[in-house]
Design an enzyme around this catalytic site. Structure first.
Site, short mmCIF file in Angstrom:
data_model
loop_
_atom_site.label_atom_id
_atom_site.label_comp_id
_atom_site.label_asym_id
_atom_site.label_seq_id
_atom_site.Cartn_x
_atom_site.Cartn_y
_atom_site.Cartn_z
N HIS B 49 0.82 -1.21 0.00
CA HIS B 49 0.00 0.00 0.00
C HIS B 49 0.86 1.27 0.00
O HIS B 49 0.57 2.23 -0.69
CB HIS B 49 -0.91 -0.03 1.23
CG HIS B 49 -1.92 1.06 1.26
ND1 HIS B 49 -3.11 0.96 0.59
CD2 HIS B 49 -1.92 2.27 1.88
CE1 HIS B 49 -3.81 2.08 0.80
NE2 HIS B 49 -3.11 2.88 1.57
N HIS B 95 -10.62 2.78 -0.49
CA HIS B 95 -10.68 2.29 0.88
C HIS B 95 -11.47 1.00 0.86
O HIS B 95 -12.51 0.86 1.49
CB HIS B 95 -11.29 3.34 1.83
CG HIS B 95 -10.47 3.54 3.06
ND1 HIS B 95 -11.00 3.83 4.28
CD2 HIS B 95 -9.14 3.46 3.25
CE1 HIS B 95 -10.02 3.93 5.17
NE2 HIS B 95 -8.89 3.72 4.57
#
Lengths: 233, 739
Positions: B49, B95
């Site tokens: 990430h 998200h």
């Protein structure tokens, strides 16, 4: 028209309101901080704008209704000054004791943003004199808790004394549960106090003042106030 | 080393998501065994990430510059010049993992994070968009996820006070275990008042601002870098909790101290919180950073240094302030009721030193933490090309009018009003075109300029042919901006894929990125920001490749923007662009014929540009009364959408005889627009198309209260609308017929 727009933490439509006031009255409103204890001298109109004051994590408007500036607003209202509350501002005025009743969650339990139609009940108030009695206006709503309720006696008085100024209606002006989108008692959209100088409503007339937003139906509310103050002066 | 910290074992290293070779790399870099906190810091910096370790080599191929680009990828958000001294700051971010585990909070913090990225750069947010992908409507969890995510997106944006003006929403069984929440925020700043992350100057105070630090979200970024399995719901504690009220205060306070010229550098605490933000500020400024965790405002007592460094508590910022302005800045934050604490200083050492309780708990080389993160050239394979499906080989199972009625009430094509009515889309008073059109149009300040905003991707095309699908996503964003009259300027890309360690998934990623690059280059539509979300897999099954493209364009005058609604009776309807009747991967083939197959429609970028440039020019000249791009569902669906939006019907001529009618009406050929013109302008429109050698076909004329297709049953517009508007509310209310 000298207006004062209150700013509580979490209020978010103060810019929309200031822009509409400037556009229609020609005068920039004063922005008044919640922790202040006095309104600017010579204020004609206090506006409590929309938003989520203090996050609205408690009952909507509960904390703002007790903020320091509200003492000054209560005094201003007691002296006959004009007070307009929109959306969270309406909730704050109810919580501050300036208006009766309370706004609870929309009947569908969801936040709703859309254009709605309002029927102007009469034009004998500073808050409706910019319109004709029975006129239908289209303005946006954007709220999760706009379902107006009060005890039976209060509703009876509000109705009997002509203090319900706007009602949710169909585009043709028919008051019908289908168009009462948030489930408010008697489709009540906006009410005044018993003196008629404090008014609260859920929709956002300040968002329909320019052709850019599709409609200019909201202007009448502000131009009516300007006219009223001009005449009073 | 602190006494109470666990010993570093291979198991502990594995729990931190570091592979054995990555741990060896770490050891070589620092020359000793890391402390527990240091291991946590590496795990935060080197996960997928934060490090982009699988995607980096491919992202380098994207075009990122143009004369109007002020800041490309690598900062909190991209920045473009929109003239008059103003800049548009924007980015899209996913998200996904948190939103599946805890849909409301996952979605709110997604919106909060992206808003923070935008105002960190000094911009006031003016609009949000959301691209959502959910599982099969029949899957038992789907309703719960839709309900929670939509409420969460609205709950944050509505309270923060930014209009959510557009987006998209789809359903597909491949998202059953991994729904996607891609949030885009757009802000406005002055071009000479953009703020960046790079610290400068030695011994400058590093200030912590915003909410207090708690134990929420620890290892959130690591969670977002792993696949899901049955136990994933136990990861709920790694999901952060959003507080839009604090964020609104943080916005106002940050913009106020920026206006007072107090700020040298600023970085929001997003993924991996304090670790990532501090390292980034130091590394970008070629400086070291000393942090004293005893100064960090904490929500709970007894937090360890490790927890503080990895917490992803929301609504926090890190800044380097001008020392002489410290007091002034502090007063502003106190006024807004926010925490303000000097937690460290910049140093000349280029080391990242963290102290807690008087002990040094981490001492690492700051540049290498980011720069030396592993970079992988992961193996990838291209999947075999899908066969082109000939229209003649697809038998229409029903009349075209029946197919239209059915299609416009399918989960993917139905009205998404149920969603966007839960979003405040009118706040700020600048929304010229609300949700439901091709692109949202938002006025810039008092106008007349406006921005056109859209979010697009067609994942089933990307799955069938990643390269063409990547091209198509960009082309559609470009086309949607064009259809409202905007000049497309730049994009942000949010690349959602499965597990990159699988060569076929990596193949999808590489193909899509190459397609995006090709389209961006051809259309002069650079990438200025983006986000990569990998490991969107559950029990070994990946999502459809979903590279969401957020596009921004500009209109010189918002009063000249075009909308899709038919405007009156008796207007001529034209199709611009060529139709071969491409049914492969069409919604007609999938939802009417029950076949999800074939090659997707190819995208001819030259044609795309020529057709779009013509449409935009004609909108500017005021020749067109309605404009709509043709995409999902094809031509007849586009016509139905225009009829429903205007509540006006149309008489439509027969399809040309050289194409099977169902393929003509429902094929998803690209680079096409439906436009209308009043009778006075018909000749001019025809002449303009002819002069540009662009195919223009008359389709019929507007009027009446039904969509009447020659040779077919006329469908009343009211009936179309009822079906179109009915599916989603019915489904969410639990109607079994709807699912």
């Amino acid at each position: 028209m000298k207006s004062a727009v209150l700013v509580f933490p979490g209020i978010n439509r103060e810019r929309d309101m200031a822009r509409a006031l400037k556009l229609i009255s020609g005068q920039e409103p004063a922005m008044v901080w919640h922790a202040d204890t006095a309104l600017p001298a010579g204020t004609d109109l206090v506006v409590v704008p929309g938003g989520f004051s203090y996050g609205d994590y408690l009952r909507c408007g509960a904390i703002a209704g007790r903020a320091p500036i509200m003492d000054a607003v209560r005094k201003f209202a007691a002296d006959g000054g004009l007070v307009l509350g929109v959306c969270n501002g309406f909730q704050i005025l109810c919580e501050s004791g300036l208006l009766p009743g309370v706004l609870v969650r929309n009947a569908a339990l969801k936040f709703i943003c859309r254009d709605v139609y309002l029927k102007v009940e009469h034009s004998n108030s500073p808050f409706t004199r910019g319109y004709n009695a029975g006129q239908i206006i289209r303005v946006p709503v954007a709220h999760g808790e706009g379902n107006y309720i009060a005890d039976e006696e209060t509703i009876r008085r509000l109705e009997g004394e002509g203090r319900v100024l706007y009602r949710y209606a169909s585009p043709e002006g028919v008051v019908d549960p289908k168009w009462n989108f948030n489930g408010a008692t008697n489709a009540i959209c906006g009410i005044t106090n018993d003196r008629g100088n404090v008014f609260g409503m859920m929709p956002h007339p300040e968002n329909h003042v320019e052709a850019i937003m599709g409609r200019t139906d909201g202007r009448g509310l502000f131009s009516g106030l300007v006219e009223h103050l001009k005449q009073a002066a | 080393m602190k006494r109470n910290e666990p010993a570093i074992t291979p198991e502990l290293v594995a729990q931190h998501g570091l592979k054995p070779d990555e741990y060896d790399r770490l050891l070589k870099l620092i020359g000793r065994t890391p402390t527990f906190t240091e291991l946590g810091i590496f795990s935060a910096m080197w996960n997928e990430h934060c490090s982009y370790k699988s995607s980096k080599v491919h992202l380098r191929g994207l075009p990122t510059s143009a004369p109007w680009v002020i800041q490309g990828p690598g900062e909190n958000a991209g920045v473009i010049d929109i003239g008059d001294g103003l800049a548009c700051v924007f980015k899209m971010e996913s998200h996904n993992h948190p939103s599946f585990i805890e849909p409301y909070q996952g979605a709110t913090t997604g919106v909060g994070g992206i808003l923070r990225d935008v105002f960190t750069m000094g911009a006031r947010p003016i609009a949000c968009l959301d691209a959502l992908s959910f599982g099969d409507p029949k899957h038992p969890k789907t309703r719960h996820l839709v309900s929670g995510v939509v409420a969460g997106v609205g709950g944050y944006g509505n309270s923060f006070g930014v209009p959510t003006v557009g987006g998209q929403m789809r359903f597909h069984s491949r998202y059953d275990g991994n729904n996607l929440v891609n949030a885009m925020a757009v802000g406005l700043a002055e071009t000479d008042k953009i703020f960046y992350a790079a610290a400068s100057g030695v011994d400058m105070p590093i200030v912590y601002l915003g909410s207090k630090t708690g134990r929420d979200g620890i290892h959130g970024a690591s969670m977002a870098s792993a696949e899901f399995d049955e136990d994933s719901e136990g990861k709920r504690p790694t999901v952060q909790v959003g507080d839009p009220f604090s964020e609104k205060l943080l916005l106002e306070a940050c913009l106020e101290i920026m206006a007072k010229d107090c700020v040298i550098a600023i970085q929001d605490m997003g993924a991996a919180g304090l670790t990532c933000s501090a390292v980034e500020m130091g590394a970008k400024g070629d400086l070291g950073v000393d942090l004293d965790l005893d100064k960090v405002p904490c929500r709970e007592t007894g937090m360890s240094g490790y927890e503080m460094m990895l917490s992803e508590s929301q609504e926090r910022m890190l800044m380097v302030l001008k020392p002489e302005k410290e007091k002034e800045a502090e007063a502003i934050f106190r006024k807004w009721g926010l925490d303000f604490a000097v937690v460290g200083k910049t140093t000349p050492t280029k080391r990242f030193v963290v102290r807690h309780g008087g002990e040094v708990i981490a001492d690492l080389p700051i540049k290498e933490l980011g720069d030396e993160a592993p970079v992988y050239k992961r193996p990838f394979v291209e999947m075999p090309k899908r066969p082109v499906i000939e229209a003649e080989d697809v038998k229409p199972p029903m009349a075209n009018a029946d197919a239209l009625e059915k299609l416009i009430a399918t989960p993917d094509l139905c009205s998404k009003r149920w969603v966007w009515e839960q979003y405040d889309h009118v706040i700020l008073g600048n929304t010229v075109q609300r949700p439901g059109g091709d692109a949202a149009v938002v006025r810039v300040l008092d106008g007349p300029k406006a921005l056109a905003l859209t979010a697009d991707v067609t994942p089933r095309y990307c799955e069938a042919n990643p390269f063409e699908g990547g091209k198509q996503a960009v082309a559609e964003a470009w086309r949607n901006i064009t259809a409202v009259g905007g000049t497309p300027l730049a994009i942000t890309d949010n690349l959602n894929f499965g597990n990159p360690e699988k060569p076929e998934i990596m193949g999808q990623f590489v193909g899509c990125v190459r397609g995006i690059a090709a389209a961006c280059t051809a259309l002069d539509f650079p990438v200025v920001s983006g986000n990569v979300s990998l490991y969107n897999e559950t029990n070994g099954r990946g999502i459809l490749p979903t590279p969401t493209i957020g596009g921004v364009g500009i209109l010189a005058d918002f009063t000249k923007s075009a909308t899709l609604a038919f405007k009156g009776a008796g207007q001529a309807i034209f199709l611009i662009g060529e139709t071969v009747g491409w049914l492969g991967q069409s919604l007609y083939l999938r939802d009417i014929c029950g076949q999800e197959e074939g090659a997707p429609p190819p995208v001819d970028l030259v044609e795309e540009k020529e057709n779009g440039d013509l449409v935009r020019a004609m909108i500017k000249e005021g020749l067109l009364t309605a404009v709509h791009d043709v995409s999902d569902g094809g031509l007849l669906v586009a016509l139905a959408e225009m009829a429903m939006a205007g509540n006006i019907g149309a008489r439509i001529d027969l399809a040309p005889t050289d194409t099977p009618a169902h393929a003509y009406w429902f094929g998803e050929d690209q680079a096409r627009y439906v436009v209308t013109a009043s009778s006075a302008d018909i000749e001019k429109v025809v002449a303009r198309a002819k002069a540009a050698s662009i195919p223009l076909s008359p389709l019929g004329v507007t009027g009446g209260d039904a969509l009447a297709l020659a040779g077919e049953r006329a469908v009343p517009v009211a009936k179309l609308s009822e079906r179109h508007e009915g599916w989603l509310p019915g489904y969410m209310a639990g109607s079994s017929a709807a699912a």
